[in-house]
Design an enzyme around this catalytic site. Structure first.
Site, PDB file in Angstrom:
ATOM      1  CG  ASN A   7      -1.855   1.094   1.313  1.00 45.84           C
ATOM      2  OD1 ASN A   7      -1.792   2.037   0.505  1.00 45.84           O
ATOM      3  ND2 ASN A   7      -2.754   1.050   2.274  1.00 45.84           N
ATOM      4  CE  LYS A  14      -0.073   2.679   6.341  1.00 47.54           C
ATOM      5  NZ  LYS A  14      -1.464   2.918   6.042  1.00 47.54           N
ATOM      6  NE  ARG A  91      -6.317   1.560  -0.052  1.00 48.75           N
ATOM      7  CZ  ARG A  91      -6.330   2.655   0.678  1.00 48.75           C
ATOM      8  NH1 ARG A  91      -5.261   3.016   1.346  1.00 48.75           N
ATOM      9  NH2 ARG A  91      -7.414   3.388   0.745  1.00 48.75           N
ATOM     10  CG  HIS A 180     -13.151   3.605   3.178  1.00 55.63           C
ATOM     11  ND1 HIS A 180     -13.882   4.627   3.725  1.00 55.63           N
ATOM     12  CD2 HIS A 180     -11.864   3.899   3.448  1.00 55.63           C
ATOM     13  CE1 HIS A 180     -13.078   5.493   4.315  1.00 55.63           C
ATOM     14  NE2 HIS A 180     -11.828   5.077   4.156  1.00 55.63           N
ATOM     15  CG  HIS A 208     -14.121   2.023   6.663  1.00 55.64           C
ATOM     16  ND1 HIS A 208     -13.305   0.930   6.468  1.00 55.64           N
ATOM     17  CD2 HIS A 208     -13.285   3.063   6.901  1.00 55.64           C
ATOM     18  CE1 HIS A 208     -12.040   1.298   6.595  1.00 55.64           C
ATOM     19  NE2 HIS A 208     -12.006   2.596   6.848  1.00 55.64           N
ATOM     20  N   GLY A 210     -12.991   5.445  10.416  1.00 55.65           N
ATOM     21  CA  GLY A 210     -11.616   5.570  10.914  1.00 55.65           C
ATOM     22  C   GLY A 210     -11.255   7.037  10.823  1.00 55.65           C
ATOM     23  CG  ASN A 211      -7.395   8.886  11.054  1.00 62.60           C
ATOM     24  OD1 ASN A 211      -7.758   9.479  12.066  1.00 62.60           O
ATOM     25  ND2 ASN A 211      -6.287   8.175  10.989  1.00 62.60           N
ATOM     26  N   GLY A 212     -10.618   8.501   7.930  1.00 66.93           N
ATOM     27  CA  GLY A 212     -11.589   8.736   6.863  1.00 66.93           C
ATOM     28  C   GLY A 212     -12.802   7.892   7.229  1.00 66.93           C
ATOM     29  NE  ARG A 241     -10.391  13.037   3.941  1.00 65.48           N
ATOM     30  CZ  ARG A 241     -10.299  11.733   3.727  1.00 65.48           C
ATOM     31  NH1 ARG A 241     -11.377  11.025   3.485  1.00 65.48           N
ATOM     32  NH2 ARG A 241      -9.129  11.156   3.740  1.00 65.48           N
ATOM     33  CG  ASP A 283      -7.210   9.871  18.201  1.00 66.35           C
ATOM     34  OD1 ASP A 283      -8.141   9.249  18.762  1.00 66.35           O
ATOM     35  OD2 ASP A 283      -6.126   9.346  17.903  1.00 66.35           O
ATOM     36  NE  ARG A 285      -7.032   6.566  20.030  1.00 62.13           N
ATOM     37  CZ  ARG A 285      -6.105   5.937  19.331  1.00 62.13           C
ATOM     38  NH1 ARG A 285      -5.576   4.835  19.780  1.00 62.13           N
ATOM     39  NH2 ARG A 285      -5.693   6.413  18.187  1.00 62.13           N
ATOM     40  N   GLY A 331     -11.038   2.000  12.813  1.00 67.44           N
ATOM     41  CA  GLY A 331     -10.573   2.485  14.121  1.00 67.44           C
ATOM     42  C   GLY A 331     -11.670   2.888  15.097  1.00 67.44           C
ATOM     43  CD  GLU A 385      -9.156  -1.017   4.021  1.00 61.62           C
ATOM     44  OE1 GLU A 385      -9.440  -0.246   3.108  1.00 61.62           O
ATOM     45  OE2 GLU A 385      -8.723  -0.650   5.128  1.00 61.62           O
TER      46      GLU A 385
HETATM   47  P1  ADP Z   1      -7.291   5.130   8.967  1.00 61.77           P
HETATM   48  O1  ADP Z   1      -8.510   5.726   8.362  1.00 61.77           O
HETATM   49  O2  ADP Z   1      -6.132   6.055   8.996  1.00 61.77           O
HETATM   50  O3  ADP Z   1      -6.977   3.727   8.503  1.00 61.77           O
HETATM   51  P2  ADP Z   1      -8.127   3.847  11.440  1.00 61.77           P
HETATM   52  O4  ADP Z   1      -9.174   2.994  10.846  1.00 61.77           O
HETATM   53  O5  ADP Z   1      -6.932   3.189  12.030  1.00 61.77           O
HETATM   54  O6  ADP Z   1      -7.657   5.026  10.497  1.00 61.77           O
HETATM   55  O7  ADP Z   1      -8.830   4.728  12.577  1.00 61.77           O
HETATM   56  C1  ADP Z   1      -8.102   5.657  13.278  1.00 61.77           C
HETATM   57  C2  ADP Z   1      -9.012   6.346  14.260  1.00 61.77           C
HETATM   58  O8  ADP Z   1      -9.598   5.362  15.138  1.00 61.77           O
HETATM   59  C3  ADP Z   1      -8.257   7.278  15.185  1.00 61.77           C
HETATM   60  O9  ADP Z   1      -8.232   8.559  14.685  1.00 61.77           O
HETATM   61  C4  ADP Z   1      -9.064   7.216  16.455  1.00 61.77           C
HETATM   62  O10 ADP Z   1      -9.921   8.329  16.476  1.00 61.77           O
HETATM   63  C5  ADP Z   1      -9.918   5.988  16.340  1.00 61.77           C
HETATM   64  N1  ADP Z   1      -9.724   5.091  17.485  1.00 61.77           N
HETATM   65  C6  ADP Z   1      -8.794   4.134  17.641  1.00 61.77           C
HETATM   66  N2  ADP Z   1      -8.938   3.528  18.850  1.00 61.77           N
HETATM   67  C7  ADP Z   1      -9.993   4.116  19.450  1.00 61.77           C
HETATM   68  C8  ADP Z   1     -10.656   3.940  20.704  1.00 61.77           C
HETATM   69  N3  ADP Z   1     -10.255   3.050  21.589  1.00 61.77           N
HETATM   70  N4  ADP Z   1     -11.714   4.739  20.967  1.00 61.77           N
HETATM   71  C9  ADP Z   1     -12.127   5.664  20.094  1.00 61.77           C
HETATM   72  N5  ADP Z   1     -11.550   5.872  18.905  1.00 61.77           N
HETATM   73  C10 ADP Z   1     -10.493   5.119  18.588  1.00 61.77           C
END
Ligand code: ADP
Length: 399
Positions: A7, A14, A91, A180, A208, A210-212, A241, A283, A285, A331, A385
């Protein structure tokens, strides 16, 4: 059969090395800061200690050379020779309308991926660099490309077209593509397996996040609609975004703030979403931690994020005349019980009932988080993925 999955990003690469006899990961790692002062290589060989190197890696070619050296290294390696690698799967973010499935790399395929640079100027060029680097370093190894957009090519016109002059679609292929795709595809299959029902019989919404973040309506196993559009900016509120907004905000803001095209683009892609509203972080978290300490902006960001996701689930349920399966992944989706609970809270009218204890559990396995009586099954399915890329590559090479 041993397969290397790659990737490539603009300054990163990666990789995962798979043994397809049992789908195990033999080694994985990443090269970061390619072309910068000091590149960082992190290599995790299965069963051996992690290796971290700081060196100067000028380009993707150098990065691939480095990866091969590590995979076959006397101490840190997992292979005797690079000849053991039988195929490489890449990818690729954008496959436009040309690629409805994963495919083997041929000169024609490379030309087509280059033609699509326009649609994904940040993402497709590095993938091409990865393909060329493998060609140079492993000239006899077949390569496959797996596209983020391919799964969504099943969308019908009424969901993929924008209500703007048709000439823009004809001339520039401006339409919804969605992203995705490998993740939505993978988790929907996993969920069907877990439910013990044929994928073709299900109406699903996959989130899905995550960040995106993107949300997909899957009807009879095929993508029917998805929240990301021509680019990954549309749809849900994300880490940095904006997701959906009134398109008139763009010219209005450009005028009021005297912004250039590139500045407004950067504002919406890099300085919006959770980051902009919370003023704390992109983030989730950190948002939930700040919320627990009483931070009002963090709470507002969280409420907007979950409300917008809930609206999409409702819209897709309407689009498909109901849903029977709701899936959370990536995430935030896999880890944040708080987000899942907030999203599902006001969906009881649709037959969605979360089981509090199941939702609070932490696990790396696909699992149900709805009650036994819930009309809609709600699942958390860890995405993978890379495994799907390895599987597609294996199928193509085997044929
Ligand atoms: P990417 O889109 O870069 O692949 P990921 O799918 O790894 O990202 O998701 C990353 C996001 O997941 C982080 O920005 C964070 O907000 C969130 N995340 C990870 N662990 C936790 C958690 N325990 N609680 C809440 N959010 C989390």
């Amino acid at each position: 059969m041993i397969i290397l999955v790659m990737n490539a990003g603009s300054s990163s690469l990666k990789y995962q090395l798979y043994d397809m006899s049992n789908e195990s990961v033999l080694a994985q790692g990443r090269v970061e800061r390619i072309g910068m002062d000091s590149s960082i290589v992190t290599h995790e060989p299965g069963g051996k200690p992690e290796v971290r190197q700081v060196s100067e890696i000028l380009d993707h070619n150098g990065a691939v050379r480095n990866v091969i050296e590590l995979l076959t290294h006397a101490d840190h390696g997992v292979l005797r020779s690079m000849k053991e690698i039988k195929a490489v799967g890449h990818r690729v973010v954008h496959g436009g309308e040309s690629f409805k499935h994963s495919t083997l790399v041929t000169p024609e395929v490379k030309t087509e991926i280059r033609r699509l640079f326009d649609l994904a100027p940040l993402h497709n060029p590095p993938a091409m660099m990865g393909i060329s680097a493998v060609e140079m370093n492993m000239p006899d190894v077949p390569q496959a490309v797996v596209f983020d957009t391919a799964f969504h090519q099943s969308m019908p016109k009424e969901t993929f077209l924008y209500p703007i002059p048709m000439v823009l679609y004809r001339r520039h292929k401006i339409r919804r593509y969605g992203f995705h795709g490998t993740s939505h595809d993978y988790v929907s299959r996993q969920a069907a397996e877990k439910l013990g029902k044929p994928l073709e019989s299900l109406k699903m919404v996959t989130c899905h996040i995550g960040n995106g973040a993107s949300c997909t309506a899957i009807l009879n196993g095929r993508s029917y609609d998805t929240s990301m559009g021509l680019t990954p900016l549309e749809g849900l509120m994300m880490g940095t975004r904006s997701g959906d907004l009134d398109p008139a905000i763009v010219p209005f803001t450009m005028n009021k703030e005297e912004l250039t095209l590139s500045e407004v683009n950067s504002m919406l892609n890099k300085h919006s979403g959770l980051q902009a509203i919370s003023g704390i972080s992109s983030d989730m978290r950190e948002i939930t931690e700040a919320m627990a300490e009483g931070d009002k902006q963090a709470k507002l960001a969280f409420d907007m994020y979950t409300y917008r996701l809930r609206k999409y689930i409702g819209a897709y349920a309407a689009g498909m005349n109901g849903i029977d399966t709701l899936i959370f992944t990536a995430g935030v989706g896999e880890n944040s019980a708080a987000v899942r609970q907030a999203v599902c809270e006001n969906l009881t009218f649709m037959g969605i009932e979360l089981d509090e204890a199941r939702n609070a559990e932490r696990s790396k396995e696909a699992r149900f988080i709805s009650t036994d009586g819930s009309r809609v099954s709600v699942l958390v399915v860890p995405t993978n993925e890379e495994l799907l890329i390895a599987r597609d590559t294996y199928q193509l090479v085997k044929e």
